[in-house]
Design an enzyme around this catalytic site. Structure first.
Site: not given
Ligand code: SAH
Length: 255
Positions: A12, A78, A193-194, A217
């Site tokens: 990012e 998302g 998430m932040e 997504d």
């Molecule tokens: N699969 C990834 C995990 C990403 S967590 C890994 O293995 O590293 C998702 C990150 O993208 C978080 O920082 C959050 O802020 C953002 N994000 C994107 N889509 C999201 C969703 N559907 N729900 C919550 N956070 C999401």
């Protein structure tokens, strides 16, 4: 001005540290903070990792230890509403912690003992971000994102949305949960998430902040499919070009 730039994942913020002039990296609290000149702006880039605590600690450290005067969060999210699609851009107008619920002692979503549930980012910085996002889509998008990726992700006419961003310690993959949040939080455009953690820290420390997210997504059971491919090949390009545009814009206005 000194701009702190936070992202959760390396992709990012891809290319920003490499674009810095005179970079110097300092490790603090298990994170690497890189200071330097970014397109004429004094900046500090850092990866917070994922989640509200990680983001809050990073934002606090940026202000207290590195003396940043403004914070920008750039990342993916998302979609929070049916009108928002993968490849669209969201600039937060307000941020809320969707998993904070101390009811019945306090209203759902309210941060106890503050009387607040929604935190407002800085209007000026957010306006610059939306402008940069529009300019990116109009001028850089077709060159920055290859045709194969545009086709793979159905990126036809990406748009910029302003609205409510909800943050929680949960990767959202349940459409019923999202529908419930959407009903409880009018104006919702994205879930991540932040952002709201950063916004609360910035509110409490009196530092202007802004949050921009590329929609990766639909926050449903398909959310994890192709997630990393999107972040690497699409969202990284969005973040780089939009940040470049904002830094240039800020650079000409503070000089
Ligand atoms: N699969 C990834 C995990 C990403 S967590 C890994 O293995 O590293 C998702 C990150 O993208 C978080 O920082 C959050 O802020 C953002 N994000 C994107 N889509 C999201 C969703 N559907 N729900 C919550 N956070 C999401």
């Amino acid at each position: 001005m000194r701009l702190g730039i936070i992202s959760a994942l390396a992709e990012e913020q891809q290319g920003l540290v490499e674009a810095m002039r005179g970079p110097a990296t300092l490790i603090h609290g298990k994170r690497a903070y890189t200071l330097g000149q970014l397109w004429e702006i004094d900046a500090v880039c850092v990866l917070s990792r994922i989640g509200k605590v990680a983001a809050a600690m990073t934002a606090t450290t940026l202000v207290e230890k590195f003396g940043v005067t403004h914070i920008l969060f750039t990342g993916v999210a998302g979609a929070g509403d049916k009108t928002v699609q993968v490849g669209d851009i969201v600039v937060a107008e307000a941020l809320v912690q969707h998993d904070l619920d101390a009811s019945p002692l306090f209203p759902r979503f309210e941060v106890p003992l503050t009387g607040l549930s929604h935190f407002q980012p800085d209007p000026q910085l957010s306006m610059r971000l939306s402008r940069a996002a529009h300019d990116f889509l109009e001028q850089d998008f077709l060159d920055a994102v290859g045709e194969g990726e545009r086709r793979a992700f159905g990126l036809l006419q990406p748009r910029v949305h302003r609205g409510l961003v909800a943050s929680g310690d949960q990767f959202m993959t349940d459409r019923a949960h999202l529908a419930g949040l959407n009903a409880a939080l009018p104006g919702l455009v994205a879930v991540e998430m932040e952002g709201a953690a950063v916004a609360q820290v910035c509110h409490e420390l009196g530092v202007p902040c802004a949050v921009i997210r590329t929609i990766s997504d639909n926050a449903n059971e398909n959310a994890a499919i192709d997630f990393m491919r999107f972040v690497k090949s699409v969202a990284a390009q969005y973040a780089f070009h939009i940040t470049r545009r904002v830094c240039r814009d800020l650079g000409t206005s503070v000089r």
